[in-house]
Design a protein around this motif. Sequence first.
Motif, PDB file in Angstrom:
ATOM      1  N   CYS A  16       0.841  -1.213   0.000  1.00 34.87           N
ATOM      2  CA  CYS A  16       0.000   0.000   0.000  1.00 34.87           C
ATOM      3  C   CYS A  16       0.865   1.248   0.000  1.00 34.87           C
ATOM      4  CB  CYS A  16      -0.929   0.008   1.204  1.00 34.87           C
ATOM      5  SG  CYS A  16      -2.248  -1.220   1.109  1.00 34.87           S
ATOM      6  N   THR A  17       1.919   1.233   0.809  1.00 35.84           N
ATOM      7  CA  THR A  17       2.806   2.387   0.876  1.00 35.84           C
ATOM      8  C   THR A  17       3.469   2.625  -0.477  1.00 35.84           C
ATOM      9  OG1 THR A  17       3.220   1.941   3.205  1.00 35.84           O
ATOM     10  CG2 THR A  17       4.782   3.373   2.073  1.00 35.84           C
ATOM     11  N   GLN A  18       3.897   1.558  -1.127  1.00 31.86           N
ATOM     12  CA  GLN A  18       4.532   1.695  -2.436  1.00 31.86           C
ATOM     13  C   GLN A  18       3.524   2.208  -3.464  1.00 31.86           C
ATOM     14  OE1 GLN A  18       6.263  -1.900  -3.989  1.00 31.86           O
ATOM     15  NE2 GLN A  18       7.329  -0.816  -5.629  1.00 31.86           N
ATOM     16  N   ALA A  19       2.294   1.719  -3.423  1.00 31.68           N
ATOM     17  CA  ALA A  19       1.254   2.184  -4.346  1.00 31.68           C
ATOM     18  C   ALA A  19       0.929   3.650  -4.084  1.00 31.68           C
ATOM     19  CB  ALA A  19      -0.002   1.322  -4.215  1.00 31.68           C
ATOM     20  N   ASP A  20       0.884   4.045  -2.805  1.00 33.98           N
ATOM     21  CA  ASP A  20       0.639   5.448  -2.457  1.00 33.98           C
ATOM     22  C   ASP A  20       1.746   6.340  -3.027  1.00 33.98           C
ATOM     23  OD1 ASP A  20      -1.578   4.620  -1.048  1.00 33.98           O
ATOM     24  OD2 ASP A  20      -0.660   4.871   0.932  1.00 33.98           O
ATOM     25  N   GLN A  21       2.987   5.885  -2.882  1.00 35.94           N
ATOM     26  CA  GLN A  21       4.116   6.671  -3.388  1.00 35.94           C
ATOM     27  C   GLN A  21       4.077   6.757  -4.907  1.00 35.94           C
ATOM     28  OE1 GLN A  21       6.311   8.512  -1.570  1.00 35.94           O
ATOM     29  NE2 GLN A  21       6.987   9.309  -3.538  1.00 35.94           N
ATOM     30  N   GLU A  22       3.728   5.659  -5.565  1.00 35.72           N
ATOM     31  CA  GLU A  22       3.631   5.666  -7.030  1.00 35.72           C
ATOM     32  C   GLU A  22       2.539   6.625  -7.489  1.00 35.72           C
ATOM     33  OE1 GLU A  22       3.142   1.635  -8.371  1.00 35.72           O
ATOM     34  OE2 GLU A  22       5.160   1.067  -7.713  1.00 35.72           O
ATOM     35  N   ALA A  23       1.404   6.641  -6.781  1.00 35.69           N
ATOM     36  CA  ALA A  23       0.311   7.560  -7.130  1.00 35.69           C
ATOM     37  C   ALA A  23       0.762   9.005  -6.947  1.00 35.69           C
ATOM     38  CB  ALA A  23      -0.928   7.272  -6.287  1.00 35.69           C
ATOM     39  N   LEU A  24       1.493   9.270  -5.867  1.00 41.61           N
ATOM     40  CA  LEU A  24       2.010  10.621  -5.625  1.00 41.61           C
ATOM     41  C   LEU A  24       3.000  11.018  -6.714  1.00 41.61           C
ATOM     42  CD1 LEU A  24       2.214  13.137  -3.790  1.00 41.61           C
ATOM     43  CD2 LEU A  24       4.135  11.972  -2.653  1.00 41.61           C
ATOM     44  N   ASP A  25       3.894  10.100  -7.066  1.00 38.34           N
ATOM     45  CA  ASP A  25       4.879  10.383  -8.110  1.00 38.34           C
ATOM     46  C   ASP A  25       4.208  10.668  -9.450  1.00 38.34           C
ATOM     47  OD1 ASP A  25       6.912  10.046  -6.262  1.00 38.34           O
ATOM     48  OD2 ASP A  25       7.383   7.989  -6.891  1.00 38.34           O
ATOM     49  N   GLU A  26       3.178   9.886  -9.766  1.00 40.96           N
ATOM     50  CA  GLU A  26       2.448  10.110 -11.018  1.00 40.96           C
ATOM     51  C   GLU A  26       1.755  11.466 -11.011  1.00 40.96           C
ATOM     52  OE1 GLU A  26      -0.190   6.805 -11.606  1.00 40.96           O
ATOM     53  OE2 GLU A  26       1.462   5.374 -11.805  1.00 40.96           O
ATOM     54  N   THR A  81      -5.974  10.340  -8.195  1.00 37.75           N
ATOM     55  CA  THR A  81      -6.383   9.891  -6.874  1.00 37.75           C
ATOM     56  C   THR A  81      -5.135   9.567  -6.070  1.00 37.75           C
ATOM     57  OG1 THR A  81      -8.398   8.939  -7.793  1.00 37.75           O
ATOM     58  CG2 THR A  81      -7.725   8.163  -5.621  1.00 37.75           C
ATOM     59  N   VAL A  82      -5.021  10.211  -4.933  1.00 35.94           N
ATOM     60  CA  VAL A  82      -3.925   9.924  -4.012  1.00 35.94           C
ATOM     61  C   VAL A  82      -4.528   9.608  -2.656  1.00 35.94           C
ATOM     62  CG1 VAL A  82      -2.158  11.305  -5.181  1.00 35.94           C
ATOM     63  CG2 VAL A  82      -3.628  12.387  -3.492  1.00 35.94           C
ATOM     64  N   THR A  83      -3.779   8.890  -1.855  1.00 37.00           N
ATOM     65  CA  THR A  83      -4.248   8.551  -0.513  1.00 37.00           C
ATOM     66  C   THR A  83      -3.267   9.105   0.495  1.00 37.00           C
ATOM     67  OG1 THR A  83      -3.129   6.425  -0.633  1.00 37.00           O
ATOM     68  CG2 THR A  83      -5.458   6.463  -1.234  1.00 37.00           C
ATOM     69  N   GLY A  84      -3.737   9.232   1.682  1.00 37.72           N
ATOM     70  CA  GLY A  84      -2.884   9.789   2.729  1.00 37.72           C
ATOM     71  C   GLY A  84      -3.095  11.285   2.828  1.00 37.72           C
ATOM     72  N   THR A  85      -3.166  11.754   4.034  1.00 38.15           N
ATOM     73  CA  THR A  85      -3.449  13.167   4.292  1.00 38.15           C
ATOM     74  C   THR A  85      -2.436  14.094   3.618  1.00 38.15           C
ATOM     75  OG1 THR A  85      -4.399  12.546   6.414  1.00 38.15           O
ATOM     76  CG2 THR A  85      -3.830  14.854   6.128  1.00 38.15           C
ATOM     77  N   GLU A  86      -1.156  13.781   3.752  1.00 45.46           N
ATOM     78  CA  GLU A  86      -0.127  14.660   3.196  1.00 45.46           C
ATOM     79  C   GLU A  86      -0.167  14.680   1.672  1.00 45.46           C
ATOM     80  OE1 GLU A  86       2.638  12.492   5.338  1.00 45.46           O
ATOM     81  OE2 GLU A  86       2.991  14.046   6.855  1.00 45.46           O
ATOM     82  N   HIS A  87      -0.451  13.547   1.068  1.00 43.34           N
ATOM     83  CA  HIS A  87      -0.536  13.474  -0.393  1.00 43.34           C
ATOM     84  C   HIS A  87      -1.754  14.265  -0.874  1.00 43.34           C
ATOM     85  CE1 HIS A  87       1.950   9.471  -0.573  1.00 43.34           C
ATOM     86  NE2 HIS A  87       2.534  10.418   0.128  1.00 43.34           N
ATOM     87  N   GLU A  88      -2.871  14.133  -0.166  1.00 41.44           N
ATOM     88  CA  GLU A  88      -4.075  14.889  -0.526  1.00 41.44           C
ATOM     89  C   GLU A  88      -3.849  16.387  -0.341  1.00 41.44           C
ATOM     90  OE1 GLU A  88      -7.164  13.099   1.832  1.00 41.44           O
ATOM     91  OE2 GLU A  88      -7.227  11.309   0.567  1.00 41.44           O
ATOM     92  N   GLN A  89      -3.104  16.764   0.707  1.00 41.05           N
ATOM     93  CA  GLN A  89      -2.791  18.179   0.923  1.00 41.05           C
ATOM     94  C   GLN A  89      -1.954  18.732  -0.227  1.00 41.05           C
ATOM     95  OE1 GLN A  89      -0.890  18.144   4.770  1.00 41.05           O
ATOM     96  NE2 GLN A  89      -2.825  18.410   5.869  1.00 41.05           N
ATOM     97  N   LEU A  90      -0.999  17.942  -0.679  1.00 39.31           N
ATOM     98  CA  LEU A  90      -0.173  18.380  -1.806  1.00 39.31           C
ATOM     99  C   LEU A  90      -1.030  18.563  -3.048  1.00 39.31           C
ATOM    100  CD1 LEU A  90       2.587  19.126  -2.943  1.00 39.31           C
ATOM    101  CD2 LEU A  90       2.955  16.703  -3.429  1.00 39.31           C
ATOM    102  N   LYS A  91      -1.945  17.635  -3.291  1.00 40.07           N
ATOM    103  CA  LYS A  91      -2.843  17.760  -4.443  1.00 40.07           C
ATOM    104  C   LYS A  91      -3.677  19.040  -4.320  1.00 40.07           C
ATOM    105  CE  LYS A  91      -6.705  15.493  -6.772  1.00 40.07           C
ATOM    106  NZ  LYS A  91      -7.558  14.297  -6.813  1.00 40.07           N
ATOM    107  N   GLU A  92      -4.173  19.332  -3.144  1.00 39.55           N
ATOM    108  CA  GLU A  92      -4.954  20.564  -2.929  1.00 39.55           C
ATOM    109  C   GLU A  92      -4.091  21.803  -3.150  1.00 39.55           C
ATOM    110  OE1 GLU A  92      -8.242  21.057  -2.603  1.00 39.55           O
ATOM    111  OE2 GLU A  92      -8.338  18.905  -2.994  1.00 39.55           O
TER     112      GLU A  92
END
Length: 164
Positions: A16-26, A81-92
């Motif tokens: 999950c952590t790796q998928a979250d990081q990949e989503a953030l990187d994308e 779509t990103v998960t995790g509070t910090e990733h969502e904050q970055l998207k915002e």
Amino acid sequence: MKKLLPLLLFLLLTGCTQADQEALDELYDAFERNHDELESEFSDMLSEVEDGGDREAQLKVIYDEMLPRIEDFRRTIHNYTVTGTEHEQLKEEMLTYIDSLETLVELNGEFNRTVISYNPLGGTEFKEEVDDLLAEIESQENLVEERYNQIQEKYESLNSGEGS
């Protein structure tokens, strides 16, 4: 079985952590790619606006080309779509940056409209209006640059493990 359960849980969390990081990187790659393309296109468009003598054509470039391109950028980032509070904050923050960029382009459009409606007999009112618009544009340019830098810093922080 007791030893297998913690191992499976660890593998699941790692995946999950790796998928979250990949989503953030994308997301970040899409942001940078669109930002770079937009910057290049806008540079060309602004040169066209500055070089052209026809103010109506300049307004057409701003409102018919630049603003729709910003909306495409917004839609692209919004669709990730990103998960995790910090990733969502970055998207915002990215979407807020795009809003700031749109405001900057709109201010430039307003400035061009003001110049079109210039009344040479208007005197100091026109100069004050133009000076106010130019100050607002400069302030917005600084805000856009500041927000862009914050996005880069936050992404780097998230990748270095400080933001997690």
